[in-house]
Design an enzyme around this catalytic site. Structure first.
Site, PDB file in Angstrom:
ATOM      1  CD  GLU A 189      47.821  25.751  43.638  1.00 43.29           C
ATOM      2  OE1 GLU A 189      46.595  25.817  43.395  1.00 43.29           O
ATOM      3  OE2 GLU A 189      48.552  26.736  43.585  1.00 43.29           O
ATOM      4  CG  HIS A 236      45.488  29.133  44.231  1.00 45.33           C
ATOM      5  ND1 HIS A 236      45.988  28.440  43.134  1.00 45.33           N
ATOM      6  CD2 HIS A 236      45.147  30.369  43.759  1.00 45.33           C
ATOM      7  CE1 HIS A 236      45.948  29.229  42.066  1.00 45.33           C
ATOM      8  NE2 HIS A 236      45.441  30.397  42.426  1.00 45.33           N
ATOM      9  NE  ARG A 272      48.297  30.450  37.125  1.00 50.31           N
ATOM     10  CZ  ARG A 272      47.425  31.220  37.747  1.00 50.31           C
ATOM     11  NH1 ARG A 272      47.711  31.719  38.941  1.00 50.31           N
ATOM     12  NH2 ARG A 272      46.267  31.508  37.184  1.00 50.31           N
TER      13      ARG A 272
END
Length: 317
Positions: free
Chosen positions: A258, A277, A229
């Site tokens: 993000e 991601h 994370r």
């Protein structure tokens, strides 16, 4: 009498939906674009979004008893509300183990074997040989947050001839890996690692674990990968470690915000590889997800409680 419902808030294959309908013939399926009134009888859901959080907190989901998240991380969900209202939460932990483990090996090989440099040189027609390439064999990898993904990554690392140090909350030994260390003791052993892989979940305890103090304890020239994370890493501390040579290369797939803002200094750093991601993305994601959904749907019907990947609200994972 009102008809019970279940909610689909993600893309499953038609055969998956058919199986769930057969398992719950007395339930109607709804989707999240339905009118607000339709949510009052929803008892369980596959997937979640911000609209559902609003409906839950406004009292429009009074029958909700179970939420199946489609990701391993659940920090963006209303955990306190779920706990207060007695709603079970399950995640998709375990289904990303193979692709994320392969991603980590892939970005390491890309850097260590000079592939990234060659890719950047090709459009320039630049022929650049180097004698400074490395191999995984003989190196030590430290996996911080060694759960399902870390176990699989450790297996792949061992296959490449690496030594593996696993770091987890309990310090419980992981079969097949060389050493297991409690998270509290990470600072005493991190200087042994040639590669540090962050797979930590987002909790109060993991916030900014990788800070100036921890980076300063690392071996000079270490390689750093974050597939956990974004909030577990202090970006300013990472940049400082890259600039002073402590960290030779960083591959980052997760971030505080993000998409990563265009103004972030991470974009411009020559020693950083940024990926959007996608380390857990794979072509058969829906099949893998449905294994978890199906198992939990069956146990919920039988016992009134899902059985796989049940979230501990105190730990937040």
């Amino acid at each position: 009498m009102a008809t019970k419902k279940w909610l689909l808030k993600t893309r499953l294959k038609e055969q998956h939906i058919k199986k769930l309908k057969e398992l719950y013939p007395d339930y109607d399926m709804v989707t999240d674009d339905a009118e607000t009134e339709a949510f009052s009888e929803v008892e369980w859901t596959v997937g979640w979004n911000d609209r559902l959080t609003t409906l839950l907190e406004e009292g429009h989901l009074p029958a909700l008893r179970w939420v199946q998240a489609i990701s391993a991380g659940v920090n963006s969900l209303p955990l306190a509300t779920f706990e207060r209202q007695g709603i079970y939460l399950t995640n998709a932990s375990g289904i990303h183990s193979e692709p994320i483990a392969e991603y980590v090996i892939g970005v390491l090989l890309s850097h260590m074997r000079g592939l990234r440099t060659a890719i950047l040189n090709q459009p320039k027609r630049k022929w650049e040989q180097t004698t400074e390439l490395q191999e995984l064999k003989g190196k030590t990898m430290m996996i911080v947050g060694a759960g399902h993904i870390g176990n699989r990554l450790g297996e792949l690392a061992k296959a490449f001839g690496m030594k593996v140090i696993a770091v987890n909350r309990s310090g419980k030994e992981i079969p097949g890996l060389d050493v297991t260390v409690k998270m509290d003791n990470i600072g005493t052993v991190i200087d042994f690692a040639d590669v540090v892989v962050d797979i930590l979940p987002q909790t109060d305890e993991t916030y900014r674990v990788f800070d100036d103090a921890l980076f300063s304890r690392m071996k000079k020239g270490v390689l750093f990968v974050n597939v956990g994370r974004g909030v577990t890493v202090d970006s300013d501390s990472l940049i400082k470690a890259l600039d002073n040579g402590t960290v030779a290369f960083a591959a980052l797939d997760v971030f505080d915000e993000e998409p990563l803002p265009a103004g972030s200094p991470l974009w411009d750093h020559e020693k950083i590889l940024i990926t959007p991601h996608f380390s857990g993305v794979v072509e058969h994601f829906r099949d893998n997800l449905f294994e978890v959904v199906s198992e939990n749907a069956e146990s919920y019907k039988k016992d009134g409680k899902p059985s796989r990947n049940l979230i501990d609200f105190e730990k937040k994972y």
